[in-house]
Design a protein around this motif. Structure first.
Motif: not given
Length: 258
Positions: A120, A126, A122-124
Motif C-alpha cells: 500500500h 500485508t 502509505y501503510d505497511p
C-alpha cells in the motif's frame, strides 16, 4: 751400539715401512671400479629413447535426456498452498510414470515457501497468501521418449508447471573415451615407428605412457519449455535432435630404441 738400541731402531723402521705401504695402497692403487652392467643404475642414462604424443577422437550420439521441473501454487494460507503444490507435483509424477520414467530417475531437489505481500502506498505491506514451489530433476533414459515426457509434464502441471535445464546426455560416456584413448595410442605409435625407421632404428619396450589431456563429452542445453502452450498436440510434437558429441584424448608415450 747396544742390542736394545738396535732393536728400537729396527722396530721404528718396520713401523715406518708399514705406514708408507698403507699410504701407497690408499692412493688409487686398488682395483679399478667396474662399469655398471646393463640394468644397473649407471646404465639408465645411456638408454636411447623416443618420445611421441598422439591425439585420438571419438564421437557418441546422446541417448538420454535430463531436465528440471518445478510446480508453484499460491493460496491464502501456507497449508493450502503446500497441499496444492503437492497435488500438482503428484500429477506431474504420475504423467512421467505413464511415459516409462522410473521412480528412481526422479529426485526431489528443492522446496521453497514465501509469503505474498500486498503493498500500500502509505501503510505497511500485508500478507495476502503464500507461494510454495516444489522442484525435481528427471532423467529419461530413452531419448526417443524425451519430447513426450516434457510435453506430459507441462500438460499435467498446467500453468503451475515449469520445465528448464534440458540436457542431452550420453548414457555410456566411458565407452567413447576408451575409443579415443585407443586412437591416441595408435597415432602416437604410428608416428614413433616412422621416426625410428627414418633414423635406422626400431622401437623397443614402452618405458612410459602418460595421459596428457582428456576432453569429456559435453552436455549441451536444450531450449527451455515453460508453462502451457495453446494446444497439447503441439507439445506432443516437441522436436528433439540428438546430434553428435565428440571427446578427445592426448597421450605421451616413451619407447626405448633398438
Amino acid at each position: 751400539m747396544t742390542l736394545s738400541v738396535r732393536s728400537l731402531l729396527l722396530a721404528a723402521l718396520v713401523a715406518l715401512a708399514l705406514v708408507v705401504a698403507y699410504l701407497l695402497g690408499g692412493d688409487g692403487g686398488g682395483t679399478p671400479a667396474q662399469a655398471a652392467g646393463p640394468g644397473e643404475p649407471g646404465d639408465a642414462a645411456q638408454i636411447r629413447q623416443l618420445t611421441m604424443t598422439g591425439t585420438g577422437e571419438a564421437t557418441a550420439v546422446p541417448d538420454q535426456m535430463s531436465f528440471s521441473v518445478a510446480v508453484t501454487q499460491t493460496r491464502p494460507d501456507l497449508g493450502a498452498a503446500m497441499d496444492a503444490a503437492s497435488a500438482s507435483m503428484g500429477t506431474v509424477l504420475a504423467a512421467l510414470a505413464a511415459h516409462d520414467v522410473a521412480r528412481s530417475d526422479v529426485q526431489t531437489t528443492g522446496l521453497s515457501m514465501t509469503p505474498v505481500y500486498d503493498y500500500h502506498p502509505y501503510d505497511p505491506p500485508t500478507i495476502t497468501g503464500y507461494r510454495v514451489t516444489q522442484r525435481a530433476s528427471v532423467l529419461v533414459r530413452d531419448l526417443r521418449s524425451g519430447g513426450r515426457a516434457v510435453a506430459a509434464v507441462v500438460a499435467a502441471g498446467g500453468d503451475a508447471a515449469r520445465v528448464s535445464g534440458l540436457r542431452l546426455l550420453v548414457g555410456d560416456p566411458d565407452a567413447a573415451t576408451a575409443r579415443a584413448r585407443d586412437a591416441a595410442v595408435a597415432e602416437a605409435t604410428a608416428k614413433a615407428k616412422q621416426y625410428a625407421e627414418a633414423a635406422g632404428q626400431s622401437l623397443g619396450d614402452v618405458l612410459l605412457v602418460r595421459e596428457v589431456h582428456a576432453r569429456p563429452l559435453p552436455t549441451p542445453a536444450y531450449p527451455q519449455a515453460a508453462g502451457r502452450v495453446a494446444e497439447d498436440a503441439a507439445l506432443a510434437a516437441l522436436p528433439v535432435r540428438a546430434g553428435k558429441e565428440q571427446t578427445s584424448v592426448t597421450v605421451q608415450i616413451e619407447w626405448a630404441l633398438q
